[in-house]
Write a protein that holds these residues in place. Structure first.
Motif, PDB file in Angstrom:
ATOM      1  N   ASP A  85      -6.116 -19.097  -0.244  1.00 37.78           N
ATOM      2  CA  ASP A  85      -6.508 -18.757  -1.618  1.00 37.78           C
ATOM      3  C   ASP A  85      -5.303 -18.164  -2.353  1.00 37.78           C
ATOM      4  N   PRO A  86      -5.027 -18.613  -3.595  1.00 39.65           N
ATOM      5  CA  PRO A  86      -3.870 -18.093  -4.343  1.00 39.65           C
ATOM      6  C   PRO A  86      -3.853 -16.577  -4.487  1.00 39.65           C
ATOM      7  N   GLU A  87      -5.006 -15.929  -4.479  1.00 40.71           N
ATOM      8  CA  GLU A  87      -5.036 -14.474  -4.639  1.00 40.71           C
ATOM      9  C   GLU A  87      -4.392 -13.750  -3.466  1.00 40.71           C
ATOM     10  N   ASN A  88      -4.253 -14.440  -2.337  1.00 42.16           N
ATOM     11  CA  ASN A  88      -3.572 -13.821  -1.193  1.00 42.16           C
ATOM     12  C   ASN A  88      -2.062 -13.773  -1.392  1.00 42.16           C
ATOM     13  N   ARG A  89      -1.590 -14.470  -2.391  1.00 41.01           N
ATOM     14  CA  ARG A  89      -0.144 -14.503  -2.658  1.00 41.01           C
ATOM     15  C   ARG A  89       0.136 -14.074  -4.092  1.00 41.01           C
ATOM     16  N   GLN A  90      -0.306 -12.882  -4.370  1.00 40.72           N
ATOM     17  CA  GLN A  90      -0.084 -12.260  -5.670  1.00 40.72           C
ATOM     18  C   GLN A  90       0.396 -10.832  -5.464  1.00 40.72           C
ATOM     19  N   PHE A  91       1.170 -10.353  -6.429  1.00 41.01           N
ATOM     20  CA  PHE A  91       1.550  -8.943  -6.441  1.00 41.01           C
ATOM     21  C   PHE A  91       0.473  -8.167  -7.183  1.00 41.01           C
ATOM     22  N   PRO A  92       0.313  -6.892  -6.922  1.00 39.54           N
ATOM     23  CA  PRO A  92       1.158  -6.012  -6.117  1.00 39.54           C
ATOM     24  C   PRO A  92       0.881  -6.123  -4.621  1.00 39.54           C
ATOM     25  N   TRP A  93       1.825  -5.616  -3.856  1.00 41.43           N
ATOM     26  CA  TRP A  93       1.641  -5.516  -2.422  1.00 41.43           C
ATOM     27  C   TRP A  93       0.626  -4.430  -2.093  1.00 41.43           C
ATOM     28  N   TRP A  94       0.010  -4.597  -0.895  1.00 39.21           N
ATOM     29  CA  TRP A  94      -0.925  -3.592  -0.374  1.00 39.21           C
ATOM     30  C   TRP A  94      -0.488  -3.160   1.023  1.00 39.21           C
ATOM     31  N   ASP A  95      -0.483  -1.880   1.248  1.00 36.29           N
ATOM     32  CA  ASP A  95      -0.249  -1.321   2.575  1.00 36.29           C
ATOM     33  C   ASP A  95      -1.481  -1.611   3.430  1.00 36.29           C
ATOM     34  N   ASN A  96      -1.291  -1.941   4.719  1.00 40.45           N
ATOM     35  CA  ASN A  96      -2.475  -1.992   5.593  1.00 40.45           C
ATOM     36  C   ASN A  96      -2.210  -1.366   6.960  1.00 40.45           C
ATOM     37  N   TYR A  97      -1.187  -0.483   7.026  1.00 40.97           N
ATOM     38  CA  TYR A  97      -0.984   0.391   8.181  1.00 40.97           C
ATOM     39  C   TYR A  97      -2.138   1.402   8.192  1.00 40.97           C
ATOM     40  N   CYS A  98      -2.755   1.601   9.334  1.00 40.50           N
ATOM     41  CA  CYS A  98      -3.914   2.493   9.538  1.00 40.50           C
ATOM     42  C   CYS A  98      -5.236   1.856   9.112  1.00 40.50           C
ATOM     43  N   GLU A  99      -5.218   0.593   8.715  1.00 39.93           N
ATOM     44  CA  GLU A  99      -6.467  -0.111   8.436  1.00 39.93           C
ATOM     45  C   GLU A  99      -7.389  -0.005   9.669  1.00 39.93           C
ATOM     46  N   LYS A 100      -8.679  -0.114   9.472  1.00 39.07           N
ATOM     47  CA  LYS A 100      -9.646   0.104  10.557  1.00 39.07           C
ATOM     48  C   LYS A 100      -9.369  -0.789  11.776  1.00 39.07           C
ATOM     49  N   ARG A 101      -9.056  -0.151  12.878  1.00 42.13           N
ATOM     50  CA  ARG A 101      -8.901  -0.788  14.176  1.00 42.13           C
ATOM     51  C   ARG A 101      -9.263   0.260  15.229  1.00 42.13           C
ATOM     52  N   THR A 102      -9.245  -0.133  16.512  1.00 42.33           N
ATOM     53  CA  THR A 102      -9.627   0.815  17.575  1.00 42.33           C
ATOM     54  C   THR A 102      -8.421   1.335  18.349  1.00 42.33           C
ATOM     55  N   TRP A 103      -7.184   0.864  18.012  1.00 40.90           N
ATOM     56  CA  TRP A 103      -6.007   1.345  18.735  1.00 40.90           C
ATOM     57  C   TRP A 103      -5.707   2.798  18.378  1.00 40.90           C
ATOM     58  N   ASP A 104      -5.270   3.557  19.377  1.00 41.49           N
ATOM     59  CA  ASP A 104      -4.878   4.942  19.120  1.00 41.49           C
ATOM     60  C   ASP A 104      -3.642   4.971  18.229  1.00 41.49           C
ATOM     61  N   MET A 105      -3.723   5.732  17.156  1.00 41.59           N
ATOM     62  CA  MET A 105      -2.626   5.828  16.182  1.00 41.59           C
ATOM     63  C   MET A 105      -2.493   7.277  15.728  1.00 41.59           C
ATOM     64  N   PRO A 106      -1.661   8.067  16.386  1.00 38.89           N
ATOM     65  CA  PRO A 106      -1.563   9.504  16.083  1.00 38.89           C
ATOM     66  C   PRO A 106      -1.196   9.817  14.631  1.00 38.89           C
ATOM     67  N   LEU A 107      -0.480   8.932  13.950  1.00 42.46           N
ATOM     68  CA  LEU A 107      -0.076   9.222  12.576  1.00 42.46           C
ATOM     69  C   LEU A 107      -1.119   8.826  11.535  1.00 42.46           C
ATOM     70  N   CYS A 108      -2.180   8.174  11.957  1.00 45.56           N
ATOM     71  CA  CYS A 108      -3.216   7.756  11.011  1.00 45.56           C
ATOM     72  C   CYS A 108      -4.248   8.862  10.812  1.00 45.56           C
ATOM     73  N   PRO A 109      -4.789   9.003   9.609  1.00 48.41           N
ATOM     74  CA  PRO A 109      -5.787  10.048   9.342  1.00 48.41           C
ATOM     75  C   PRO A 109      -6.975   9.999  10.288  1.00 48.41           C
ATOM     76  N   ALA A 110      -7.401   8.792  10.680  1.00 53.19           N
ATOM     77  CA  ALA A 110      -8.568   8.665  11.558  1.00 53.19           C
ATOM     78  C   ALA A 110      -8.204   8.783  13.028  1.00 53.19           C
ATOM     79  N   GLY A 111      -6.896   8.769  13.343  1.00 47.43           N
ATOM     80  CA  GLY A 111      -6.470   8.808  14.739  1.00 47.43           C
ATOM     81  C   GLY A 111      -6.439   7.445  15.385  1.00 47.43           C
TER      82      GLY A 111
END
Length: 531
Positions: A85-111
């Motif tokens: 879909d063309p909307e996937n290739r539009q600006f602005p960029w979006w961060d998705n570090y810390c997006e919902k996952r189950t991996w342990d991530m000490p720097l993420c707000p949810a852990g």
């Protein structure tokens, strides 16, 4: 790195949902603040640190688009549609570090959360777009859908979902070397076409963890798509530098020139400053009248007038990439700097609240470094007026500074040096000018000196002995009266004719203060070099 927009820590609400970026030359590249995730996809980490400064963008060519694979079109949590879909290739960029996952991530707000950043190439083709090394290093692991590149300082860059892998474990690679191609490899089960990119580092107090890659990617992408700034020095003396500066990436914005005087760029001994390039010029003027406002014109600091030869380097500032400034054509320039002498000068106290600001005096550009006891030897005259008052003839051919009751001619170069705008001048008609005394010329540039204590002075031109602000050795005031009578100037500015009343006396006083005997003439002001 030039930030594409401004944001406030902690204020990652709806007010920041719009693009934080500005329009670019060819692409409308922009990016949302770090830590701002697609609504409903989790809590991001607001972190302004660039964890991998100087890294190379991991896809060989732009454009590229940072956003969520899962919450984008074609993703399992997305709004529908397909991954192309063309909307996937539009600006602005979006961060998705810390997006919902189950991996342990000490720097993420949810852990827990997403370990890195998903990157889409410029189109939806797989096995076409090259992925490259972010830095010099060694290939330390290759899995079914992953390649790890580790640098000498221990930073690890992870590349996931590539095809056509070009490297082997133990191989040394250089920044920019090809590693593979953007694809959808996922250990036998395909994912969407994208590159998943991680940065893993040792964080003090936390340990070796996945760190936010978002702003490192922003900085490296700006470097990737950056067009070099350009500039040209038209002329340079030890006092004044002229030229043009232009950055093609921001064609609608004024350029910026950076001057390094006395030493090379980044030398701590150099005197360095910036000047906006927004003046009309024919230099670098190739694409229409609007693009011709790229000129700059600046005085050099009076502190350089110390008898030394100087080298002046001038750069056009790159608006995107810090440290990528381009040295201008005809730079560097060697200039000879005579010693500025206080001989033949008088000092005028800059007194009263706001006087220095009203005169637009700059300690950086205008202050001469002298010993206070030397300042004490300079004769002192009346204090400087509280603010400049610029007077112009009706035809705009001549300008004066109103100093007491007299007008003192000021050249165009001196107006520039004193930061005076002809548009701000008060116009006097011929009749009023004919009734006004003209004093000696105004100084060609502002020079400030500091005396004992808090006293600050402007150095002014001294005139004929006895004709300047009551200096020692004054002639008999009767001589001034005779001079006034001889020229027929019998009234002060705006006053009526009088045979010998108070206004005539005021006119004589004005002549005495200004140090002149001539009536104002309305010829064109001579353009003189700044001294």
């Amino acid at each position: 790195m030039r930030r594409a927009g401004l944001w406030v820590a902690g204020a990652l609400g709806a007010a920041l949902a719009l693009s934080a970026g500005a329009a670019r030359a060819e692409e409308a590249f922009s990016y949302n603040p770090p830590g701002m995730l697609v609504s409903g996809s989790g809590d991001g980490r607001y972190d302004e640190k660039v964890y991998a400064p100087g890294m190379r963008f991991p896809i060989e060519e732009g454009p590229a688009f940072l956003n969520s694979q899962v919450w984008g079109h074609g993703g399992s949590e997305g709004p529908g549609g397909g991954q192309c879909d063309p909307e996937n290739r539009q600006f602005p960029w979006w961060d998705n570090y810390c997006e919902k996952r189950t991996w342990d991530m000490p720097l993420c707000p949810a852990g827990t959360g997403h370990q890195g950043q998903d990157i889409r190439a410029g189109d939806c083709q797989k096995d076409v777009h090259w992925v490259v090394a972010a830095a010099d290093g060694t290939i330390t692991s290759i899995g079914s859908y992953s390649v790890y590149l580790t640098t000498e300082d221990g930073t690890r860059f992870d590349y996931l979902h590539m095809s056509n892998v070009q490297v082997a474990v133990g191989q040394v690679v250089l920044r920019g070397d090809k590693l593979g191609k953007v694809s959808n490899e996922f250990g036998g089960t395909p994912t969407t076409i994208h590159l998943h990119f991680n940065i893993r580092q040792n964080v003090e107090g936390v340990g070796i963890v996945y760190v936010p890659p978002y702003l490192s990617l922003v900085a490296s992408y700006e470097e990737l798509i950056n067009t070099a700034a350009t500039g040209e020095v038209a002329s340079a003396t030890c006092e004044r530098v002229r030229g043009a500066a232009f950055d093609p990436d921001t064609p609608d914005e004024a350029g910026v020139a950076r001057v390094w005087a006395g030493a090379s760029s980044h030398d701590p001994e150099a005197i360095q400053f910036e000047v906006t390039a927004d003046r009309a010029t024919e230099l670098l003027c190739t694409d229409g009248a609007g693009a011709c406002a790229r000129g700059f014109d600046t005085m050099l600091p009076v502190s350089l007038l110390d008898g030394k030869d100087r080298v002046v380097h001038v750069y056009s500032v790159d608006s995107w990439v810090s440290g990528a400034d381009a040295e201008m054509t005809a730079s560097p320039v060697s200039v000879s700097c005579p010693v500025f002498s206080m001989a033949g000068r008088v000092k005028r106290r800059i007194a009263g609240e706001g006087a220095a600001e009203a005169w637009r005096l700059s300690p950086f550009f205008d202050e001469l470094d002298v010993v206070p006891r030397d300042v004490a030897d300079v004769p002192e005259s009346a204090a400087l007026p509280g603010a400049p008052e610029l007077i112009a003839s009706e035809d705009g051919s001549a300008f004066w500074i109103l100093d007491g009751a007299a007008l003192r001619p000021i050249s165009e170069d001196a107006m520039f040096a004193f930061r005076l705008d002809a548009a701000d001048a008060t116009v006097w008609g011929d009749a009023k000018l004919d009734r006004t005394f003209e004093g000696r010329p105004w100084p060609s540039r502002p020079v400030m000196v500091r005396g004992e204590g808090e006293a600050v002075f402007l150095l002014d031109n001294a005139g004929t002995p006895g004709h300047f602000f009551g200096a020692s050795g004054a002639e008999d005031p009767g001589d001034f009266s005779k001079s006034a009578a001889a020229c027929g100037c019998r009234s002060a500015p705006g006053g009526g004719e009088s045979g010998g009343g108070a206004l005539a006396v005021l006119g004589v006083v004005g002549l005495f203060l200004a140090g002149g005997r001539r009536r104002v003439h309305r010829g064109r002001t001579t353009r003189a070099s700044v001294r």
